[in-house]
Design a protein around this motif. Structure first.
Motif, short mmCIF file in Angstrom:
data_model
loop_
_atom_site.label_atom_id
_atom_site.label_comp_id
_atom_site.label_asym_id
_atom_site.label_seq_id
_atom_site.Cartn_x
_atom_site.Cartn_y
_atom_site.Cartn_z
N HIS A 1 28.87 -4.74 -92.01
CA HIS A 1 29.24 -4.90 -90.76
C HIS A 1 28.45 -3.62 -89.72
CE1 HIS A 1 32.98 -5.71 -93.25
NE2 HIS A 1 33.13 -6.26 -92.23
N LYS A 2 27.18 -3.20 -90.41
CA LYS A 2 26.33 -2.56 -89.62
C LYS A 2 25.37 -3.38 -89.06
CE LYS A 2 27.11 1.85 -91.51
NZ LYS A 2 26.42 3.04 -91.83
N PRO A 3 24.87 -3.48 -87.61
CA PRO A 3 23.72 -4.31 -86.92
C PRO A 3 22.38 -3.91 -87.47
CG PRO A 3 25.50 -3.56 -85.36
CD PRO A 3 25.85 -3.02 -86.51
N ALA A 4 22.40 -2.92 -87.90
CA ALA A 4 20.95 -2.15 -88.52
C ALA A 4 20.74 -2.75 -89.86
CB ALA A 4 20.68 -0.66 -88.75
N TRP A 5 21.84 -3.12 -90.44
CA TRP A 5 21.81 -3.57 -92.17
C TRP A 5 21.42 -5.25 -91.99
CZ3 TRP A 5 24.32 -7.12 -95.21
CH2 TRP A 5 23.96 -7.16 -96.59
N LEU A 6 22.01 -5.95 -90.92
CA LEU A 6 21.91 -7.29 -90.87
C LEU A 6 20.47 -7.59 -90.25
CD1 LEU A 6 25.28 -8.18 -89.24
CD2 LEU A 6 24.64 -8.46 -91.47
N ILE A 7 19.99 -6.60 -89.26
CA ILE A 7 18.45 -6.87 -88.75
C ILE A 7 17.62 -6.77 -90.34
CG2 ILE A 7 16.59 -5.64 -87.55
CD1 ILE A 7 18.81 -5.00 -85.42
N GLY A 8 17.99 -5.57 -91.01
CA GLY A 8 17.05 -5.58 -92.17
C GLY A 8 17.22 -6.76 -93.11
N ILE A 9 18.40 -7.31 -93.27
CA ILE A 9 18.28 -8.52 -94.13
C ILE A 9 17.50 -9.79 -93.48
CG2 ILE A 9 19.98 -10.48 -94.95
CD1 ILE A 9 20.08 -7.80 -96.73
N ALA A 10 17.82 -9.80 -92.25
CA ALA A 10 16.84 -10.85 -91.36
C ALA A 10 15.28 -10.58 -91.62
CB ALA A 10 17.31 -10.87 -89.95
N GLY A 11 14.95 -9.42 -91.69
CA GLY A 11 13.43 -9.14 -91.79
C GLY A 11 13.01 -9.31 -93.08
N VAL A 12 13.91 -9.04 -94.22
CA VAL A 12 13.45 -9.47 -95.59
C VAL A 12 13.56 -10.98 -95.67
CG1 VAL A 12 14.29 -9.30 -98.12
CG2 VAL A 12 14.07 -7.27 -96.55
N ALA A 13 14.25 -11.68 -95.03
CA ALA A 13 14.33 -13.10 -95.12
C ALA A 13 13.22 -13.71 -94.45
CB ALA A 13 15.74 -13.84 -94.62
N GLY A 14 12.85 -13.07 -93.07
CA GLY A 14 11.82 -13.67 -92.82
C GLY A 14 10.62 -13.47 -93.32
N ALA A 15 10.26 -12.18 -94.02
CA ALA A 15 9.11 -12.05 -94.84
C ALA A 15 8.89 -12.98 -96.07
CB ALA A 15 9.23 -10.77 -95.58
N ALA A 16 9.83 -13.50 -96.52
CA ALA A 16 9.87 -14.82 -97.47
C ALA A 16 9.44 -15.83 -96.91
CB ALA A 16 11.25 -14.79 -98.35
N LEU A 17 9.75 -16.15 -95.76
CA LEU A 17 9.38 -17.41 -95.17
C LEU A 17 7.93 -17.25 -94.61
CD1 LEU A 17 9.83 -20.09 -93.81
CD2 LEU A 17 10.65 -18.94 -91.47
#
Length: 286
Positions: free
Chosen positions: A43-59
């Motif tokens: 529920h934390k925006p910072a964590w969701l940004i973090g997950i998006a960053g990791v997913a983006g790194a894989a791409l």
């Protein structure tokens, strides 16, 4: 295409570092653990940004590997370490000590010198089975031996370094398998990607590498684990790129600046590892 691969690789390193930093920021504000921590973080925006960053790194990594040699892409991911420290220090309002800035300079300059001298080239995405078999046997065998020799009772620094080296081998093998699977996807589409054994191979080796890394960080000091992880990943990726995909680097007198660059990277990583415990909060005015 090599220039494009380099851009994607640097973007991947930056994206992963950003994701890691934001996840740490989100977790640092919570006192919970286990599943309750995960539910809170979701529920934390910072964590969701973090997950998006990791997913983006894989791409970004997949795009980099499709367009350029493994021997170029994986070493560029070394930049994730200084990126993560710089971004994390800013987000958590921490001040990087002098050794940290020296480490950042050492890693960046060393990487630039080594890659400029080596000039990796060749971008084949597939390898014959007769090459995959010995590569898999050697890499998986080395990872197994590392686990066997790091039984409890051995010195903490030894266990951390050896397990980190095993994680580095796993990371390099994962990248090689991802390169092949991503090439299959680009050439033949999703059905062929899902039928490729490399697709499931990079998922399994990636999980194994993460488990080994976590055990390494738990076993001993970061200063013992990080150099083995960083340098090991680059070195094994170089070897796999040459052996599996026929990539080439410059040799002869070019080995001198290549070795010099590698030494600067190691010294920089050591400085960064030692700087982590010395990061202090930025004093607040008033």
């Amino acid at each position: 295409m090599i220039e494009l691969a380099a851009v994607f690789a640097v973007a991947g390193a930056l994206s992963n570092a950003t994701g890691t930093a934001f996840q740490r920021k989100a977790a640092s504000d919570s006192s919970r653990s286990g599943l309750r921590l995960l539910l809170e973080l979701m529920h934390k925006p910072a964590w969701l940004i973090g997950i998006a960053g990791v997913a983006g790194a894989a791409l970004f990594q997949a795009l980099a590997l499709i367009n350029g040699p493994l021997a170029l892409v994986q070493p560029l991911f070394i930049l994730e370490l200084p990126f993560a420290l710089l971004i994390g220090a800013h987000l958590l309002h921490r001040r990087l000590p002098g050794t940290g800035w020296r480490g950042v300079c050492g890693v960046v300059v060393g990487l630039g010198v080594a890659l400029a001298a080596a000039a990796p080239h060749g971008a084949g995405n597939q390898a014959a089975v007769v090459r995959w078999v010995p590569a898999l046997v050697l890499c998986l065998g080395a990872m197994g031996v590392a686990v066997a020799v790091t039984r409890p009772g051995r010195p903490a620094a030894f266990r951390a370094a050896v397990l980190a080296a095993a994680a580095a081998i796993g990371n390099a093998l994962t990248a090689a398998l991802l390169k092949s699977a991503a090439g299959t996807f680009a050439d033949a589409g999703l059905p062929a990607f899902l039928r490729s054994w490399q697709t499931y191979g990079f998922a399994l080796t990636g999980i194994a590498a993460v488990v080994l890394l976590e055990n390494s960080l738990q076993a001993g000091p970061l200063a013992a684990a990080q150099p083995a992880l960083t340098v090991g990943d680059a070195a094994v990726s170089l070897a796999l790129g040459v052996f599996l995909f026929g990539e080439e680097i410059r040799t002869g007198w070019w080995l001198v600046p290549e070795v010099l660059g590698a030494v600067l990277i190691v010294l920089g990583v050591l400085d960064l590892s030692r700087a982590v415990p010395r990061i202090k909060p930025v004093p607040r005015d008033g």
